[in-house]
Enzyme design. Structure first.
Site, PDB file in Angstrom:
ATOM      1  CB  CYS A 142      -0.963  -0.045   1.173  1.00  0.00           C
ATOM      2  SG  CYS A 142      -2.442   0.978   0.935  1.00  0.00           S
ATOM      3  CG  HIS A 183      -3.682  -3.677   3.984  1.00  0.00           C
ATOM      4  ND1 HIS A 183      -2.514  -3.124   4.454  1.00  0.00           N
ATOM      5  CD2 HIS A 183      -4.285  -2.698   3.249  1.00  0.00           C
ATOM      6  CE1 HIS A 183      -2.412  -1.875   4.042  1.00  0.00           C
ATOM      7  NE2 HIS A 183      -3.474  -1.578   3.302  1.00  0.00           N
TER       8      HIS A 183
END
Length: 242
Positions: free
Chosen positions: A94, A195
């Site tokens: 990310c 994630h």
């Protein structure tokens, strides 16, 4: 393999560890220990220099301001770039993924220079955030099972000519460009929006990093029943009709 030793570096846990991304470091350690590999792990805080002698470097996600601070300090430090020049493996998530590119949009709405380790540029999307479970097929050359993870980002990441999509989405937004791509990689540097933490759901990614670091084609088998149960549960949950 008992005489092998690996140096694992977790970068800036004080700034970049959103959604339990530090779990990726735990999984890499665990997968190595299961194969009786010696692992020396270093957690490098943002006020410390990044060592250049690591084998595998992990970077997690973070909010916009910590992302800017991390990028500034990594550029100034230069250790991660030197490590990659020496052949180190990097896996980023990310905000960390965006930092590895050429540039991204920071919390001040300005274009912020990245590290240039991946041929990608990230902008900020104008529509809804990319949020939810993702299921994707990883580049077949990496010989890994389907990718499962959770995305939560506003960023849109465009790949340049030297970056390859890490995966192609079946479910979810991935890079947010609308072309079905998720993440990016080159020979030794990987980025993803996933994630989960992503390696708890996808332990074979950890194995890939170990193989690259050790320069081997295969690792001894380990008990994957717990990981398989988690993967099956998350994939089934993501693909069930609402």
């Amino acid at each position: 393999m008992t005489d092998s030793s690996l140096r694992l570096v977790w970068i800036y846990p004080d700034l970049l560890s959103t959604y339990g991304d530090q779990g990726n470091a735990l999984v890499v350690e665990r997968r190595a220990h299961q194969r009786r590999l010696n692992v020396s792990r270093v957690d490098v805080r943002s006020d410390q220099p990044v060592p250049t002698s690591g084998d595998i470097y992990l970077i997690g996600g973070g909010e916009d301001r910590p992302q800017r601070l991390a990028a500034e300090r990594l550029r100034r430090d230069g250790g991660l770039n030197r490590a990659v020049a020496n052949g180190a493996i990097v896996f980023s998530v990310c905000a960390g993924y965006q930092i590895l590119g050429h540039e991204f949009v920071n919390d001040l709405g300005q274009r912020e220079a990245g590290l240039g380790l991946l041929d990608v540029v990230s902008t900020r999307g104008e529509g809804e955030r990319c949020v939810g479970d993702v299921l994707a097929d990883i580049d077949p050359n990496l010989n890994l099972p389907p990718l499962t993870g959770f995305e939560n980002h506003q960023g849109i990441t465009h790949l340049g000519q030297s970056a390859r999509p890490f995966a192609r989405t079946r479910l979810g937004r991935g890079n947010g460009t609308g072309d079905g791509t998720e993440g990016a990689f080159n020979d030794t540097v990987f980025g993803t929006y996933m994630h989960g933490p992503v390696m708890a759901r996808n332990p074979h990614i950890a194995d890939l990093l170990l193989k690259l670091a050790l320069d081997v084609n295969a690792l001894p088998p380990v008990d994957d029943r717990w990981y398989d149960a988690l993967r099956d549960e998350r994939i089934n949950a993501a693909t069930q009709p609402a």
